[in-house]
Design a protein around this motif. Sequence first.
Motif, PDB file in Angstrom:
ATOM      1  N   LEU A 124       1.147  -1.660   0.186  1.00 57.93           N
ATOM      2  CA  LEU A 124      -0.178  -0.079   0.100  1.00 57.93           C
ATOM      3  C   LEU A 124       0.896   1.215   0.125  1.00 57.93           C
ATOM      4  O   LEU A 124       0.480   2.629  -0.097  1.00 57.93           O
ATOM      5  CB  LEU A 124      -0.960   0.054   1.240  1.00 57.93           C
ATOM      6  N   SER A 125       1.872   1.022   0.545  1.00 56.08           N
ATOM      7  CA  SER A 125       2.859   2.058   0.467  1.00 56.08           C
ATOM      8  C   SER A 125       4.090   2.725  -0.971  1.00 56.08           C
ATOM      9  O   SER A 125       4.416   3.283  -0.532  1.00 56.08           O
ATOM     10  CB  SER A 125       3.880   2.206   1.685  1.00 56.08           C
ATOM     11  N   ALA A 126       3.794   1.366  -1.648  1.00 60.98           N
ATOM     12  CA  ALA A 126       4.302   1.563  -2.617  1.00 60.98           C
ATOM     13  C   ALA A 126       3.980   2.912  -3.890  1.00 60.98           C
ATOM     14  O   ALA A 126       2.593   3.320  -3.769  1.00 60.98           O
ATOM     15  CB  ALA A 126       4.454   0.135  -3.785  1.00 60.98           C
ATOM     16  N   HIS A 127       3.721   3.177  -4.685  1.00 63.55           N
ATOM     17  CA  HIS A 127       3.422   4.166  -5.719  1.00 63.55           C
ATOM     18  C   HIS A 127       3.267   5.386  -5.299  1.00 63.55           C
ATOM     19  O   HIS A 127       2.429   5.840  -5.711  1.00 63.55           O
ATOM     20  CB  HIS A 127       2.595   3.910  -6.511  1.00 63.55           C
ATOM     21  N   GLY A 128       3.684   6.312  -3.890  1.00 68.67           N
ATOM     22  CA  GLY A 128       3.612   6.985  -2.980  1.00 68.67           C
ATOM     23  C   GLY A 128       2.473   6.818  -2.665  1.00 68.67           C
ATOM     24  O   GLY A 128       1.968   8.122  -2.190  1.00 68.67           O
ATOM     25  N   GLY A 129       2.350   5.851  -2.398  1.00 66.17           N
ATOM     26  CA  GLY A 129       0.664   5.407  -1.309  1.00 66.17           C
ATOM     27  C   GLY A 129      -0.426   5.491  -2.008  1.00 66.17           C
ATOM     28  O   GLY A 129      -1.491   6.042  -1.436  1.00 66.17           O
ATOM     29  N   THR A 130      -0.303   5.517  -3.797  1.00 63.50           N
ATOM     30  CA  THR A 130      -1.291   6.270  -4.115  1.00 63.50           C
ATOM     31  C   THR A 130      -2.344   4.613  -5.725  1.00 63.50           C
ATOM     32  O   THR A 130      -1.389   4.150  -5.616  1.00 63.50           O
ATOM     33  CB  THR A 130      -1.636   7.013  -5.260  1.00 63.50           C
ATOM     34  N   CYS A 131      -3.241   4.993  -5.967  1.00 71.98           N
ATOM     35  CA  CYS A 131      -3.476   3.451  -6.750  1.00 71.98           C
ATOM     36  C   CYS A 131      -2.698   4.397  -8.472  1.00 71.98           C
ATOM     37  O   CYS A 131      -2.492   4.966  -8.362  1.00 71.98           O
ATOM     38  CB  CYS A 131      -4.649   4.037  -6.806  1.00 71.98           C
ATOM     39  N   VAL A 132      -2.356   2.648  -9.065  1.00 72.89           N
ATOM     40  CA  VAL A 132      -0.996   2.529  -9.737  1.00 72.89           C
ATOM     41  C   VAL A 132      -2.175   3.163 -10.992  1.00 72.89           C
ATOM     42  O   VAL A 132      -1.813   2.954 -11.859  1.00 72.89           O
ATOM     43  CB  VAL A 132      -0.486   1.095  -9.965  1.00 72.89           C
ATOM     44  N   TYR A 133      -3.621   3.129 -11.450  1.00 77.82           N
ATOM     45  CA  TYR A 133      -4.857   3.052 -12.071  1.00 77.82           C
ATOM     46  C   TYR A 133      -5.139   4.480 -12.153  1.00 77.82           C
ATOM     47  O   TYR A 133      -5.022   5.007 -13.401  1.00 77.82           O
ATOM     48  CB  TYR A 133      -5.678   2.306 -12.318  1.00 77.82           C
ATOM     49  N   CYS A 134      -5.213   5.316 -11.368  1.00 79.69           N
ATOM     50  CA  CYS A 134      -6.263   6.379 -10.941  1.00 79.69           C
ATOM     51  C   CYS A 134      -4.825   7.744 -11.026  1.00 79.69           C
ATOM     52  O   CYS A 134      -5.323   8.273 -10.000  1.00 79.69           O
ATOM     53  CB  CYS A 134      -6.968   6.219 -10.956  1.00 79.69           C
ATOM     54  N   SER A 135      -4.438   6.709  -9.923  1.00 77.82           N
ATOM     55  CA  SER A 135      -3.473   7.963  -8.391  1.00 77.82           C
ATOM     56  C   SER A 135      -4.200   8.917  -7.552  1.00 77.82           C
ATOM     57  O   SER A 135      -3.817   9.130  -6.883  1.00 77.82           O
ATOM     58  CB  SER A 135      -2.639   9.302  -9.416  1.00 77.82           C
ATOM     59  N   ARG A 136      -5.420   7.593  -7.263  1.00 79.27           N
ATOM     60  CA  ARG A 136      -6.155   8.047  -5.832  1.00 79.27           C
ATOM     61  C   ARG A 136      -5.260   7.310  -5.102  1.00 79.27           C
ATOM     62  O   ARG A 136      -4.994   6.770  -5.387  1.00 79.27           O
ATOM     63  CB  ARG A 136      -7.660   7.780  -6.323  1.00 79.27           C
ATOM     64  N   GLU A 137      -5.962   8.009  -3.568  1.00 77.35           N
ATOM     65  CA  GLU A 137      -5.519   6.886  -2.214  1.00 77.35           C
ATOM     66  C   GLU A 137      -5.337   5.281  -2.572  1.00 77.35           C
ATOM     67  O   GLU A 137      -6.724   4.948  -2.690  1.00 77.35           O
ATOM     68  CB  GLU A 137      -5.989   7.774  -0.738  1.00 77.35           C
ATOM     69  N   ALA A 138      -4.963   5.206  -2.281  1.00 74.85           N
ATOM     70  CA  ALA A 138      -4.849   3.428  -2.477  1.00 74.85           C
ATOM     71  C   ALA A 138      -4.889   2.945  -1.544  1.00 74.85           C
ATOM     72  O   ALA A 138      -5.073   3.316   0.526  1.00 74.85           O
ATOM     73  CB  ALA A 138      -3.047   2.498  -2.325  1.00 74.85           C
TER      74      ALA A 138
END
Length: 241
Positions: A84-98
């Motif tokens: 969950l902390s990877a990719h800056g803690g954001t969704c890989v598909y839309c960049s919302r919060e994971a």
Amino acid sequence: MWSPSRSPGRSCRSSGAHGAASEPQRNTEGAPLHDRAGALLAPRPRVVGRDLEGLKVPRRSFLPEQPKKRRRRSFMIWESMCVLSAHGGTCVYCSREAESMDHLIPFADGGLDDLNNLVPACQRCNNKKRKRDPVVWHLMTSMAGEWRGDGTIRSGAGARGLSLRDLYLERHEEALGWLEHLEEVTAEVCDYDRQMWFLNRFFHLGYDRGQSSFWSATVALSVFHDTITKAHEQGFPKAEH
């Protein structure tokens, strides 16, 4: 000759055609048994499937063997935090919060239920992607709604009026770039030093509450946000012994 349909208590008679008497019932000492009228007791009928002239007949099932159903495993909190902390803690598909972990290759389609196949995702994208791999989902969403009433296989797609072939080739190039992005996030999740850092510091937290609930991991990420950010800047240094 005696028939199995007759009662076992009736007397034993000769076979007629063969001229030989059926074997009567005998006691434990081998002596023939008689009924109240003094006639020999007929033999007991054989049980088909259990014993046939002293030979065991195995019971077989001709139904195809069903494959064993795969089961999802439970993840430890440190594993969920690592993803969950990877990719800056954001969704890989839309960049919302994971908010959840998504299997790139769907688990239902044979995907590995391990960190090597998991990326951070928001709940909305995870629900929309469902049992599709990233390429199929990207092509499905990006090629939908491109025609405005005059579309054919030769023309009419998008503002430029592309053919279906040209539209697919254009989206195909986008899908390749999309895969490169996902491979970068997967490499971050699978980084050995990063995984060992989360393992050594948060192993004691135990397991998450459920397969679809990451509440414990989300709370831990919020509590240790500054520590994780500092470790990320330092390249996740190894623990001092």
